[in-house]
Design an enzyme around this catalytic site. Structure first.
Site, PDB file in Angstrom:
ATOM      1  N   LYS A 162     -40.050-104.328 -31.333  1.00  0.00           N
ATOM      2  CA  LYS A 162     -41.220-104.809 -32.041  1.00  0.00           C
ATOM      3  C   LYS A 162     -42.221-104.672 -30.767  1.00  0.00           C
ATOM      4  CE  LYS A 162     -44.627-107.855 -32.985  1.00  0.00           C
ATOM      5  NZ  LYS A 162     -45.942-108.304 -32.237  1.00  0.00           N
TER       6      LYS A 162
ATOM      7  N   GLU B  84     -37.634-112.057 -19.800  1.00  0.00           N
ATOM      8  CA  GLU B  84     -38.586-111.593 -18.318  1.00  0.00           C
ATOM      9  C   GLU B  84     -39.592-112.062 -18.671  1.00  0.00           C
ATOM     10  OE1 GLU B  84     -40.940-110.762 -16.301  1.00  0.00           O
ATOM     11  OE2 GLU B  84     -40.972-108.546 -17.010  1.00  0.00           O
TER      12      GLU B  84
ATOM     13  N   CYS C 121     -46.420-109.202 -14.480  1.00  0.00           N
ATOM     14  CA  CYS C 121     -45.645-110.382 -14.261  1.00  0.00           C
ATOM     15  C   CYS C 121     -45.275-110.456 -12.857  1.00  0.00           C
ATOM     16  CB  CYS C 121     -44.318-110.471 -15.024  1.00  0.00           C
ATOM     17  SG  CYS C 121     -44.601-110.435 -16.889  1.00  0.00           S
TER      18      CYS C 121
ATOM     19  N   GLU D  28     -50.002-119.045 -13.635  1.00  0.00           N
ATOM     20  CA  GLU D  28     -50.152-117.345 -13.717  1.00  0.00           C
ATOM     21  C   GLU D  28     -51.435-117.354 -14.555  1.00  0.00           C
ATOM     22  OE1 GLU D  28     -47.451-113.800 -14.750  1.00  0.00           O
ATOM     23  OE2 GLU D  28     -47.567-115.385 -16.367  1.00  0.00           O
TER      24      GLU D  28
END
Length: 491
Positions: free
Chosen positions: A183, A258, A292, A391
């Site tokens: 997906k 992750e 990331c 983040e």
């Protein structure tokens, strides 16, 4: 792109899910936009739970009844190598599609294509070397292990590196003999639909790789909670990762996560600054900081603080900002929503920190509708502040100074994340000592990242997730051990 049509009143291409080797006749559609202009570039099928059910059922049929899981490893390897060759043969088209869909500079998109092909090359070789063990256990018993595929694996991918991360998770799963339902993110699904088409061209049997387009809250949620999957791989935010992990756990399905990062570059007083400064700057500018593993924190010894910060500021000032297809140093953010998030994070988080460069939207000639943000350097940041802890996922680096090695380690480990870190020093003993104390999944010494790094295990600790992707570890993640014990009797 072959999986398109223009049968509606719109002249935009229609991009469809691919299930069991066939394009899906969607009932609803949504637009994806070029981040450099804000204009729609395609309409994409909006899958619901019924479409996800069909994709999982197709993968299950291919696994239970098809040839893929029972192929000899060398036969699967040949097919995966063909797919790698097709990816490289379509390099320019795939890179252009990825650059336009995500906004990333064209040279970075080309690198993503090369790395994507490398995943299939690497795992086509690695699968032929994977084997079980014999176990000297009980006298009169011959015991051995087999590595077997899991069955149907689900893959929910992000928008920042759609093709590369999609291949990162799918390649080892296919190599092990699993069948996949993938997906893509709704913001950038185009290259992964094209991958499914190339997989069919490479003679991967229908149903082995299915791609379901749609929204995360609809198609993604249905896939994560589906009882017919045997493993879930998710790359994305911590918040969504927790949701999909809980959904999979309800069906007792294993998950690889992750997630985010707030990764530090740690600059010691004996670092080679001429080498370090451009690499540190690029570590946060790459993909507009939407990575990331971006080097979003700069921890620098007070004795070299001014030289390092001045050097980063000069690099940022010289960076070219523009649309991805023009191959600038810094492209747009993925969406208006992300642009507003980065802008608010900087504006609301400054406090007593010092804004050295950037901090605002960037104006790009002829692209007034694009989602551009200036490279941003913020100094004197409180390590406990949101700027240093959260983040941001944009081209923003925050600077904290330290006095000694112990303080550097404390700062580096002092966030909820633990994905990667880099140590810049000429002292080999110090490098190994610090690497052992850093709480993260990867440590780089006098560098940041390893290019494609396909062979190197990748993953995080703490809120950066769990499990490992890439390298030989990924084959273990997409397989399970079966033990066989034969009673052979005794003399």
């Amino acid at each position: 792109m072959t999986n398109t049509d223009t049968t509606s009143s719109s002249d935009l291409p229609h991009v469809r899910s691919i299930i069991d080797g066939m394009a899906v006749d969607h009932q609803q559609w949504f637009a994806v936009v070029d981040p450099a202009t804000g204009a729609a570039i395609a309409t994409v099928g909006r899958s619901d739970a019924a479409v996800v059910d069909a994709a999982v059922a197709a993968a299950r049929r291919a696994y239970d009844n098809g040839p893929w899981p029972s192929m000899a490893p060398k036969e699967r390897a040949r097919v995966l190598r063909r797919l790698a060759e097709l990816i490289l043969a379509n390099r320019d088209d795939l890179a252009t599609l990825e650059s336009r869909d995500t906004g990333k500079p064209l040279s970075q998109a080309r690198t993503d294509v090369d790395v994507s092909a490398r995943y299939f090359e690497f795992y086509s070789g690695a699968i032929e070397a994977l084997h079980g063990d014999t176990i000297p256990a009980i006298p009169g018993t011959f015991a051995y292990t087999l590595r077997e595929p899991l069955g149907v694996t689900a893959h929910i991918e992000p928008w920042n590196y759609p093709l590369q991360i999609g291949c990162r998770t799918v390649a080892p799963s296919l190599a092990m003999g699993n069948c996949c339902v993938l997906k893509p993110a709704e913001e950038a699904p185009l290259s992964l639909v094209r991958l499914a088409e190339l997989a069919l061209e490479a003679a991967i049997p229908p149903g082995v790789l299915n791609v379901v387009t749609g929204f995360g809250a609809e198609a993604g949620a249905a896939l994560a909670s589906h009882p017919g999957i045997d493993h879930l791989s998710f790359t994305g935010s911590v918040e969504v990762g927790a949701i999909v992990a809980a959904a999979a756990a309800a069906n007792v399905k294993p998950v690889t996560l992750e997630l985010g990062g707030k990764s530090p570059n740690i600059v010691m007083p004996d670092a080679d600054l001429d080498r370090a400064i451009p690499i540190i700057a690029r570590s946060v500018l790459q993909n507009a900081g939407q990575t990331c593993s971006a080097g979003s924190r700069l921890l620098v010894h007070h004795s070299v603080h001014d030289a390092v910060v001045d050097g980063i500021e000069a690099y940022f000032a010289a960076a070219r900002v523009g649309r991805g297809l023009d191959d600038p140093d810094l492209g747009p953010l993925i969406s208006l929503k992300q642009l507003e998030h980065v802008e608010a994070s900087v504006r609301d988080g400054l406090g007593t920190a010092s804004l050295r460069y950037g901090g605002r939207r960037a104006a790009v000639v002829d692209h007034a509708g694009g989602f551009f943000f200036e490279p941003t350097l913020i100094d004197d940041v409180d390590p406990a502040s949101a700027l240093a802890q959260a983040e941001i996922f944009g081209p923003v680096v925050v600077v904290c100074a330290f006095e000694d090695e112990a303080e550097a380690i404390t700062l580096a480990n002092g966030t909820p994340y633990g994905l990667i870190a880099a140590v810049w020093t000429s002292d080999v003993s110090r490098a190994h000592r610090m690497a052992a104390k850093l709480r993260c999944g990867q440590v780089y010494i006098n560098g940041y990242g390893a290019g494609g790094g396909v062979e190197l295990p990748f993953g995080g600790v703490k809120q950066s997730g769990y499990g490992r992707e890439k390298g030989a570890d990924a084959l273990l993640a997409f397989s399970q051990t079966k033990m066989v014990a034969v009673n052979v009797g005794t003399a």
